[in-house]
Design a protein around this motif. Structure first.
Motif, mmCIF file in Angstrom:
data_model
loop_
_atom_site.group_PDB
_atom_site.id
_atom_site.type_symbol
_atom_site.label_atom_id
_atom_site.label_comp_id
_atom_site.label_asym_id
_atom_site.label_seq_id
_atom_site.Cartn_x
_atom_site.Cartn_y
_atom_site.Cartn_z
ATOM 1 N N SER A 1 7.474 60.096 0.682
ATOM 2 C CA SER A 1 6.325 60.483 1.490
ATOM 3 C C SER A 1 5.196 59.482 1.324
ATOM 4 C CB SER A 1 5.849 61.878 1.082
ATOM 5 O OG SER A 1 4.646 62.207 1.754
ATOM 6 N N SER A 2 4.423 59.296 2.412
ATOM 7 C CA SER A 2 3.272 58.393 2.345
ATOM 8 C C SER A 2 2.017 59.138 1.899
ATOM 9 C CB SER A 2 3.029 57.752 3.713
ATOM 10 O OG SER A 2 2.673 58.748 4.666
ATOM 11 N N ARG A 3 2.088 60.455 1.825
ATOM 12 C CA ARG A 3 0.905 61.240 1.454
ATOM 13 C C ARG A 3 0.583 61.068 -0.032
ATOM 14 N NH1 ARG A 3 0.880 66.949 4.816
ATOM 15 N NH2 ARG A 3 1.476 66.078 6.845
ATOM 16 N N CYS A 4 -0.694 60.903 -0.315
ATOM 17 C CA CYS A 4 -1.112 60.677 -1.708
ATOM 18 C C CYS A 4 -2.410 61.417 -2.039
ATOM 19 C CB CYS A 4 -1.262 59.180 -1.969
ATOM 20 S SG CYS A 4 -2.515 58.390 -0.945
ATOM 21 N N GLY A 5 -2.772 62.424 -1.240
ATOM 22 C CA GLY A 5 -3.974 63.195 -1.538
ATOM 23 C C GLY A 5 -5.268 62.506 -1.162
ATOM 24 N N CYS A 6 -5.235 61.602 -0.198
ATOM 25 C CA CYS A 6 -6.460 60.909 0.219
ATOM 26 C C CYS A 6 -7.464 61.926 0.770
ATOM 27 C CB CYS A 6 -6.127 59.859 1.275
ATOM 28 S SG CYS A 6 -7.589 58.937 1.829
ATOM 29 N N GLN A 7 -8.766 61.742 0.470
ATOM 30 C CA GLN A 7 -9.791 62.716 0.843
ATOM 31 C C GLN A 7 -10.660 62.259 2.006
ATOM 32 O OE1 GLN A 7 -11.933 64.471 -2.377
ATOM 33 N NE2 GLN A 7 -10.233 64.308 -3.819
ATOM 34 N N ALA A 8 -10.327 61.130 2.631
ATOM 35 C CA ALA A 8 -11.116 60.670 3.776
ATOM 36 C C ALA A 8 -10.949 61.647 4.942
ATOM 37 C CB ALA A 8 -10.683 59.273 4.185
ATOM 38 N N TYR A 9 -12.052 61.997 5.602
ATOM 39 C CA TYR A 9 -11.973 62.941 6.715
ATOM 40 C C TYR A 9 -13.220 62.825 7.587
ATOM 41 C CZ TYR A 9 -15.658 66.019 4.946
ATOM 42 O OH TYR A 9 -16.864 66.519 4.554
ATOM 43 N N MET A 10 -13.158 63.456 8.769
ATOM 44 C CA MET A 10 -14.329 63.666 9.626
ATOM 45 C C MET A 10 -14.255 65.092 10.162
ATOM 46 S SD MET A 10 -15.815 61.557 12.932
ATOM 47 C CE MET A 10 -14.891 62.373 14.241
ATOM 48 N N ARG A 11 -15.384 65.836 10.020
ATOM 49 C CA ARG A 11 -15.446 67.217 10.511
ATOM 50 C C ARG A 11 -16.414 67.288 11.676
ATOM 51 N NH1 ARG A 11 -17.458 70.240 6.065
ATOM 52 N NH2 ARG A 11 -19.564 69.873 6.857
ATOM 53 N N ILE A 12 -16.015 67.993 12.730
ATOM 54 C CA ILE A 12 -16.902 68.185 13.880
ATOM 55 C C ILE A 12 -17.070 69.678 14.123
ATOM 56 C CG2 ILE A 12 -16.378 65.974 14.996
ATOM 57 C CD1 ILE A 12 -14.449 67.457 16.829
ATOM 58 N N SER A 13 -18.270 70.084 14.578
ATOM 59 C CA SER A 13 -18.569 71.488 14.853
ATOM 60 C C SER A 13 -19.127 71.621 16.257
ATOM 61 C CB SER A 13 -19.582 72.033 13.839
ATOM 62 O OG SER A 13 -19.070 71.915 12.523
ATOM 63 N N LYS A 14 -18.825 72.743 16.897
ATOM 64 C CA LYS A 14 -19.254 72.985 18.272
ATOM 65 C C LYS A 14 -20.627 73.653 18.286
ATOM 66 C CE LYS A 14 -17.520 75.042 22.567
ATOM 67 N NZ LYS A 14 -16.425 75.861 23.157
ATOM 68 N N THR A 15 -21.525 73.134 19.118
ATOM 69 C CA THR A 15 -22.854 73.721 19.286
ATOM 70 C C THR A 15 -23.094 73.940 20.775
ATOM 71 O OG1 THR A 15 -23.945 71.572 19.460
ATOM 72 C CG2 THR A 15 -23.694 72.490 17.244
ATOM 73 N N THR A 16 -24.042 74.839 21.066
ATOM 74 C CA THR A 16 -24.368 75.114 22.471
ATOM 75 C C THR A 16 -25.866 75.048 22.682
ATOM 76 O OG1 THR A 16 -24.322 77.481 21.963
ATOM 77 C CG2 THR A 16 -22.316 76.508 22.894
ATOM 78 N N ASP A 17 -26.503 74.005 22.166
ATOM 79 C CA ASP A 17 -27.938 73.838 22.363
ATOM 80 C C ASP A 17 -28.241 73.684 23.844
ATOM 81 O OD1 ASP A 17 -28.092 73.966 19.685
ATOM 82 O OD2 ASP A 17 -28.447 71.811 19.357
ATOM 83 N N LEU A 18 -29.303 74.374 24.302
ATOM 84 C CA LEU A 18 -29.747 74.307 25.699
ATOM 85 C C LEU A 18 -28.646 74.737 26.663
ATOM 86 C CD1 LEU A 18 -31.663 70.889 25.562
ATOM 87 C CD2 LEU A 18 -32.612 73.202 25.322
ATOM 88 N N GLY A 19 -27.687 75.529 26.147
ATOM 89 C CA GLY A 19 -26.641 76.065 26.996
ATOM 90 C C GLY A 19 -25.522 75.104 27.328
ATOM 91 N N VAL A 20 -25.598 73.866 26.813
ATOM 92 C CA VAL A 20 -24.563 72.864 27.092
ATOM 93 C C VAL A 20 -23.699 72.693 25.833
ATOM 94 C CG1 VAL A 20 -24.073 70.486 27.751
ATOM 95 C CG2 VAL A 20 -26.065 71.671 28.708
ATOM 96 N N PRO A 21 -22.396 73.020 25.910
ATOM 97 C CA PRO A 21 -21.546 72.863 24.718
ATOM 98 C C PRO A 21 -21.281 71.399 24.397
ATOM 99 C CG PRO A 21 -20.218 73.501 26.613
ATOM 100 C CD PRO A 21 -21.658 73.562 27.069
#
Length: 672
Positions: free
Chosen positions: A112-132
């Motif tokens: 396996s190539s997996r080695c527990g790397c912790q690099a990531y990017m998290r995105i969250s949804k918002t609806t400011d001003l009614g626009v998602p």
């Protein structure tokens, strides 16, 4: 605390607070390439949808030297609330869970190539001003593994793809029967790219072809076994064997012909077992046993089709092959770089010297090194060839170390693997073993051309077996014609030495030409008698040379260059010592039977033939061979022979030909 990852394999590697965010300064971010601030994800960065965020992060990852994958998703409780958060992680994140052993199911044991790397990017949804929209709420670019260079990152699965146009082209190539390796080279030429620079690999092509396989394997297996039984009924000397799996389905099958077994009895001292080909329509590994006869031409020994490339399959193939050949193992066997096959040979042929076909290894160099070395690739290839042909192990290992330093290949895994296996391919380690000249480029081309002849028939398995039979039969007939042409050629003696004249009457023209080269070169060498033998070196050199040992009473001569052990042809150094010692004929033991005119399957069949007609034809062939040899000794002899043979041919052509004679002649052409 909330686990970032959603499957058990990833829970050990990283945990973040549900509302945490990570904003890193440029100094904290580990990149493999310089990037502008706009290209680096940052907290608060906005995207119209999560696909746009993924594409941005994927492009960033490619520039840095890694790839990403979609992972955990989160949504609000309740039906129809939708996604509110997504995680994109490095392709090496997490750890592969250990699978429970299952004796009834073969394990692939892929690393396996997996080695527990912790690099990531998290995105969250918002609806400011009614626009998602989606915003980056977490980002970490610390990796616990090396990041790839630009010329390496393109080989990651995420960045490999086969376009619709390329798919159609590959399927068209498959119908012609060419190998996957040939498909890759053709498409590189069509697209004008360097070897190894297509957006997909040979493995991708094989997977594509396997997905398009539409023939019912069980029907094919039945037809194949029926074909082998039919051949066996017509020719009792035809041999085949097969194995079935636990479901009573065909697993492996091997076969060989009577003429192949006869050839192996004489020329089976050195064998190539080529397992680099597949039946494209079935994605089945194909193994072909090939050798070289006394006229330097390829000869077919046997064929095997396997369901998989495993130690068990290769062991079965080798056992069956030895059974076909009455238990006689070759002195040496050349194969591709395959660790399962290497282990199988050690188990089933413990007395056989195993080596790697250098031409099969070299064929991989463009994809291994062209992109890595760039403009220096050809320079490196020239240096590799120089090291490969060295005689001294010490010189090779010193030169290899210098080569690695010069080209900066310290961390290259292919270079490390080649050096670890050096005793299996580098000539300094192999010269004391007999290979019948099959390590040369010339023989590799002729063997490959021979194999390609029957790789074209791949629509049906039974058709493939037929095609092999036709090719072997055609090769036997062509070989007989080429043999006659060689024997009819005027042999020109270049040195006038009695040893040369004697060898010309014993060896085939192919083998004699190799010996003659050494005889001509021997005249340029000086020999000096020492206490324990002779020192032989070129007349222009004052130092160095080869040690030659000669025992005249026993007719034994040996040289430190090991050319005779390697090729079966005496070297210039030994020939120089024999000439100096008033030896007028080469000792019998140094004119091997496998290189002599008489060492042919046709001659051996002469002793056991049941047909008087066949026996007389073979006797005539022997007489013609002797006639050519004796006539070639002088111009006067040639004139007499030419004149009388012309008269004899005229008389023969005046004789009528019976229908029975035609049938017998045709039969003889197949049997000789």
């Amino acid at each position: 605390m909330m686990g970032l990852y959603g499957d058990p394999s990833d829970q050990r590697s990283l945990s973040l607070d549900d509302t945490s965010s990570t904003e890193e300064s440029p100094d904290q971010t580990r990149l493999s390439l310089e990037t502008t601030n706009d290209a680096v994800p940052y907290i608060g960065q906005r995207f119209p949808n999560h696909d746009a965020a993924y594409e941005f992060y994927a492009e960033f990852a490619k520039g840095c030297g890694f790839s990403i994958r979609r992972h955990r998703t989160e949504g609000k409780a309740g039906v129809g609330k939708g996604l509110t958060r997504r995680y994109f992680v490095c392709h090496r994140a997490g750890n592969t869970p250990v699978k429970a052993a299952n004796d009834s199911k073969p394990q692939r044991n892929r690393k396996s190539s997996r080695c527990g790397c912790q690099a990531y990017m998290r995105i969250s949804k918002t609806t400011d001003l009614g626009v998602p929209e989606w915003r980056v709420t977490g980002f970490m670019n610390h990796h616990n593994h090396e990041l790839l260079e630009p010329n390496q990152v393109r080989f990651l699965p995420a960045y490999r793809s086969i376009s619709d146009a390329d798919r159609n082209r590959i399927l068209m190539f498959a119908k012609t029967g060419i190998s996957v390796q040939q498909m890759m080279r053709l498409m590189e030429l069509e697209k004008g790219v360097e070897p190894g620079y297509l957006p997909f690999t040979e493995k991708d092509v094989r997977n594509l072809l396997q997905s398009f396989r539409k023939v019912d394997p069980e029907d094919e297996s039945i037809d194949l076994l029926r074909m082998c039984r039919n051949i066996k009924e017509k020719d009792p000397n035809f041999k085949y064997d097969f194995s079935l799996d636990s479901n009573n389905r065909l697993e492996n099958i091997a076969w060989s012909y009577a003429s192949s077994i006869q050839s192996y009895d004489i020329f089976g001292d050195a064998v190539v077992f080529d397992t680099t080909h597949r039946l494209t329509a079935f994605d089945m590994p194909l193994g072909i046993w090939v050798g070289v006869n006394n006229y330097g031409m390829p000869c077919f020994f046997g064929c095997v089709l396997l369901r998989e490339e495993s130690l068990r399959s290769y062991s079965w193939a080798l056992k069956v092959f030895l059974a076909f050949m009455n238990g006689k193992a070759p002195q040496t066997v050349l194969t591709d770089q395959n660790m399962c096959l290497k282990e199988a040979i050690n188990l089933e042929m413990p007395t056989t010297k195993h080596a790697l076909c250098i031409w099969l290894v070299v064929a991989k160099y463009p994809s291994w090194f062209n992109a890595v070395l760039g403009e220096r690739y050809n320079e490196w290839k020239a240096e590799f060839n120089r090291l490969y042909n060295l005689e001294s192990v010490e010189d090779f290992e010193l030169g290899w170390r210098d080569m690695v330093n010069s080209f900066g290949l310290h961390t290259n895994r292919h270079i490390a693997s080649l050096f670890a296996l050096r005793s299996l391919w580098a000539l300094p380690y192999l010269r004391s073993h007999f290979f019948a000249g099959m390590t040369t480029t010339g023989h590799s081309k002729s063997i490959n051309a021979f194999i390609q002849r029957f790789l074209s028939a791949q629509s049906r398995l039974a058709h493939f077996v037929e095609q092999v039979a036709v090719t072997v039969d055609f090769k036997d007939q062509t070989g007989e014609q080429q043999t006659m042409q060689q024997n009819l050629q005027n042999i020109c003696l270049k040195t006038g030495a009695p040893m040369e004249a004697h060898a010309a009457t014993v060896l085939t023209p192919f083998a004699f030409s190799k010996l003659q080269e050494q005889l001509v070169l021997a005249a340029h060498y000086a020999s000096f008698q020492m206490e324990d033998g002779f020192l032989v070196r070129h007349h222009t050199k004052l130092e160095g040379g080869r040690k030659v040992y000669w025992v005249p009473r026993e007719g034994i001569v040996s040289c430190s260059c090991h050319q005779f052990e390697f090729s079966g042809i005496l070297c210039r150094h030994a020939l120089r010592v024999l000439s100096t010692g008033n030896c007028f004929q080469i000792p019998e033991r140094y004119l091997p039977h496998r290189w002599r005119r008489i060492s042919t399957p046709a001659t051996k069949a002469l002793q056991n033939t049941q047909s008087d007609h066949t026996e007389r034809v073979q006797l005539l062939q022997s007489m013609v061979s002797t006639l050519v040899t004796e006539s070639a000794k002088s111009r006067e002899r040639l004139d007499i022979a030419t004149e009388n043979v012309s008269i004899l041919l005229s008389r023969i052509r005046e004789q009528p030909i019976s229908s029975q004679g035609i049938r017998e002649s045709s039969s003889n052409q197949r049997n000789l």
